[in-house]
Design a protein around this motif. Structure first.
Motif, short mmCIF file in Angstrom:
data_model
loop_
_atom_site.label_atom_id
_atom_site.label_comp_id
_atom_site.label_asym_id
_atom_site.label_seq_id
_atom_site.Cartn_x
_atom_site.Cartn_y
_atom_site.Cartn_z
N SER A 6 0.83 -1.21 0.00
CA SER A 6 0.00 0.00 0.00
C SER A 6 0.86 1.26 0.00
O SER A 6 0.57 2.23 -0.69
CB SER A 6 -0.92 0.02 1.22
N ILE A 7 1.95 1.24 0.78
CA ILE A 7 2.87 2.38 0.83
C ILE A 7 3.46 2.62 -0.55
O ILE A 7 3.54 3.77 -1.03
CB ILE A 7 3.97 2.14 1.88
N TYR A 8 3.88 1.54 -1.21
CA TYR A 8 4.44 1.67 -2.55
C TYR A 8 3.41 2.27 -3.51
O TYR A 8 3.74 3.14 -4.32
CB TYR A 8 4.92 0.30 -3.05
N CYS A 9 2.17 1.83 -3.41
CA CYS A 9 1.12 2.36 -4.28
C CYS A 9 0.91 3.85 -4.07
O CYS A 9 0.76 4.62 -5.03
CB CYS A 9 -0.20 1.62 -4.05
N VAL A 10 0.93 4.28 -2.81
CA VAL A 10 0.77 5.71 -2.52
C VAL A 10 1.96 6.48 -3.08
O VAL A 10 1.80 7.56 -3.66
CB VAL A 10 0.62 5.96 -1.00
N GLN A 11 3.16 5.92 -2.93
CA GLN A 11 4.35 6.57 -3.49
C GLN A 11 4.28 6.68 -5.01
O GLN A 11 4.86 7.59 -5.59
CB GLN A 11 5.61 5.82 -3.07
N MET A 12 3.55 5.76 -5.63
CA MET A 12 3.36 5.79 -7.09
C MET A 12 2.08 6.56 -7.48
O MET A 12 1.53 6.36 -8.55
CB MET A 12 3.29 4.36 -7.64
N ASN A 13 1.61 7.41 -6.54
CA ASN A 13 0.45 8.31 -6.77
C ASN A 13 -0.89 7.60 -6.87
O ASN A 13 -1.83 8.14 -7.45
CB ASN A 13 0.66 9.19 -8.00
N ASP A 14 -1.00 6.40 -6.28
CA ASP A 14 -2.29 5.74 -6.20
C ASP A 14 -2.88 6.07 -4.83
O ASP A 14 -2.73 5.33 -3.86
CB ASP A 14 -2.11 4.22 -6.36
N TYR A 15 -3.55 7.22 -4.75
CA TYR A 15 -4.00 7.74 -3.46
C TYR A 15 -5.20 7.00 -2.89
O TYR A 15 -5.58 7.21 -1.76
CB TYR A 15 -4.27 9.24 -3.58
N TYR A 16 -5.80 6.13 -3.67
CA TYR A 16 -6.90 5.31 -3.16
C TYR A 16 -6.40 4.44 -2.00
O TYR A 16 -7.14 4.15 -1.06
CB TYR A 16 -7.47 4.44 -4.29
N GLU A 17 -5.13 4.02 -2.07
CA GLU A 17 -4.56 3.16 -1.03
C GLU A 17 -4.41 3.89 0.31
O GLU A 17 -4.32 3.26 1.35
CB GLU A 17 -3.19 2.63 -1.46
N MET A 18 -4.38 5.24 0.28
CA MET A 18 -4.28 6.00 1.53
C MET A 18 -5.45 5.67 2.46
O MET A 18 -5.28 5.57 3.67
CB MET A 18 -4.29 7.51 1.24
N LYS A 19 -6.61 5.49 1.86
CA LYS A 19 -7.80 5.19 2.65
C LYS A 19 -7.61 3.89 3.45
O LYS A 19 -7.95 3.82 4.63
CB LYS A 19 -9.01 5.08 1.72
N HIS A 20 -7.03 2.89 2.80
CA HIS A 20 -6.79 1.61 3.47
C HIS A 20 -5.77 1.76 4.60
O HIS A 20 -5.93 1.17 5.68
CB HIS A 20 -6.31 0.55 2.48
N LEU A 21 -4.72 2.53 4.34
CA LEU A 21 -3.70 2.74 5.38
C LEU A 21 -4.26 3.51 6.57
O LEU A 21 -3.98 3.19 7.72
CB LEU A 21 -2.50 3.48 4.78
N ILE A 22 -5.07 4.53 6.27
CA ILE A 22 -5.68 5.30 7.35
C ILE A 22 -6.56 4.41 8.21
O ILE A 22 -6.49 4.45 9.45
CB ILE A 22 -6.50 6.49 6.77
N GLN A 23 -7.37 3.56 7.58
CA GLN A 23 -8.23 2.64 8.33
C GLN A 23 -7.40 1.63 9.12
O GLN A 23 -7.74 1.29 10.26
CB GLN A 23 -9.18 1.91 7.38
N TYR A 24 -6.32 1.16 8.53
CA TYR A 24 -5.47 0.17 9.19
C TYR A 24 -4.85 0.74 10.47
O TYR A 24 -4.76 0.06 11.49
CB TYR A 24 -4.36 -0.28 8.22
N TYR A 25 -4.42 2.01 10.42
CA TYR A 25 -3.73 2.61 11.56
C TYR A 25 -4.67 3.35 12.52
O TYR A 25 -4.22 3.82 13.56
CB TYR A 25 -2.63 3.56 11.08
N ARG A 26 -5.95 3.43 12.21
CA ARG A 26 -6.88 4.19 13.06
C ARG A 26 -6.91 3.70 14.51
O ARG A 26 -6.91 4.53 15.43
CB ARG A 26 -8.29 4.17 12.45
N PRO A 27 -6.90 2.38 14.79
CA PRO A 27 -6.88 1.95 16.20
C PRO A 27 -5.63 2.44 16.95
O PRO A 27 -5.73 2.86 18.11
CB PRO A 27 -6.90 0.41 16.11
N MET A 28 -4.48 2.42 16.30
CA MET A 28 -3.25 2.89 16.93
C MET A 28 -3.34 4.40 17.19
O MET A 28 -2.94 4.88 18.26
CB MET A 28 -2.05 2.59 16.03
N VAL A 29 -3.87 5.14 16.23
CA VAL A 29 -4.02 6.60 16.37
C VAL A 29 -4.95 6.91 17.55
O VAL A 29 -4.66 7.77 18.38
CB VAL A 29 -4.56 7.22 15.06
N THR A 30 -6.05 6.17 17.64
CA THR A 30 -7.01 6.38 18.73
C THR A 30 -6.38 6.07 20.08
O THR A 30 -6.58 6.80 21.05
CB THR A 30 -8.25 5.48 18.52
N GLU A 31 -5.60 5.02 20.13
CA GLU A 31 -4.92 4.63 21.38
C GLU A 31 -3.96 5.73 21.83
O GLU A 31 -3.93 6.10 23.01
CB GLU A 31 -4.15 3.32 21.16
#
Length: 195
Positions: A6-31
């Motif tokens: 997903s990180i590689y995709c975002v680096q290649m300007n596929d910003y749709y993957e940002m949504k998945h990363l944000i959701q993946y890290y949301r529990p850690m951010v909330t904590e």
């Protein structure tokens, strides 16, 4: 989920993957938000939604700042950056709320309190903190150089950049135990500096 893909995709300007990363890290951010802004105080200085916005922007920056040649995982890197950001927000909120005066060394404050007593911290003075931190590090590095030598400074510099002891040992052509000894020696010495 393969976060590196997903990180590689975002680096290649596929910003749709940002949504998945944000959701993946949301529990850690909330904590982290709960630990720093909710559990330790009765007054919440940064609302959860506002912190989410900071965290999402930081995630985007971390994707482009992360280096694979470090042993630290991306999740650890992002967690560390996010905690630092949270403490920056907390410090900034407290400055605005309490209008703290500039904190100086105790001896200096006694000598010149009449000159500095009326100065209040503002957002523009955050540069002052950065400059003072940098000057303090340069001062400490010079003392390390004078007391221990240049090799010790290289070890500390690389360690502060996040490299592992093994990587530093390979880079400086030393053994891991030697690097560990050097790092611990300086770390112990720093606690007694100017005391």
């Amino acid at each position: 989920m393969n976060i590196y893909e997903s990180i590689y995709c975002v680096q290649m300007n596929d910003y749709y993957e940002m949504k998945h990363l944000i959701q993946y890290y949301r529990p850690m951010v909330t904590e982290i938000w709960a630990d720093i802004f909710a559990r330790k105080t009765s007054t919440i200085l940064c609302e959860k939604e506002e912190f989410y916005r900071h965290a999402d922007l930081l995630l985007y920056h971390c994707i482009f700042e992360f280096r694979l040649d470090r042993v630290m995982t991306f999740s650890s890197f992002y967690r560390r950056c996010l905690k630092n950001k949270a403490y920056d927000i907390l410090r900034d909120c407290m400055r605005k709320q309490y209008q703290t005066s500039i904190s100086l060394d105790q001896k200096i404050r006694e000598d010149v309190s009449s000159y500095y007593g009326d100065i209040k911290l503002k957002d523009e003075l955050e540069v002052h903190d950065i400059v003072m931190d940098q000057l303090m590090w340069e001062y400490t590095k010079n003392k390390i150089l004078n007391v221990f030598g240049e090799e010790y400074v290289h070890v500390i510099d690389l360690r502060m950049e996040g490299y592992t002891l093994k990587y530093i040992a390979n880079e400086l052509d030393l053994t891991c135990s030697k690097v560990d000894f050097m790092f611990k020696k300086v770390k112990k010495w720093i606690t007694t500096i100017d005391s």
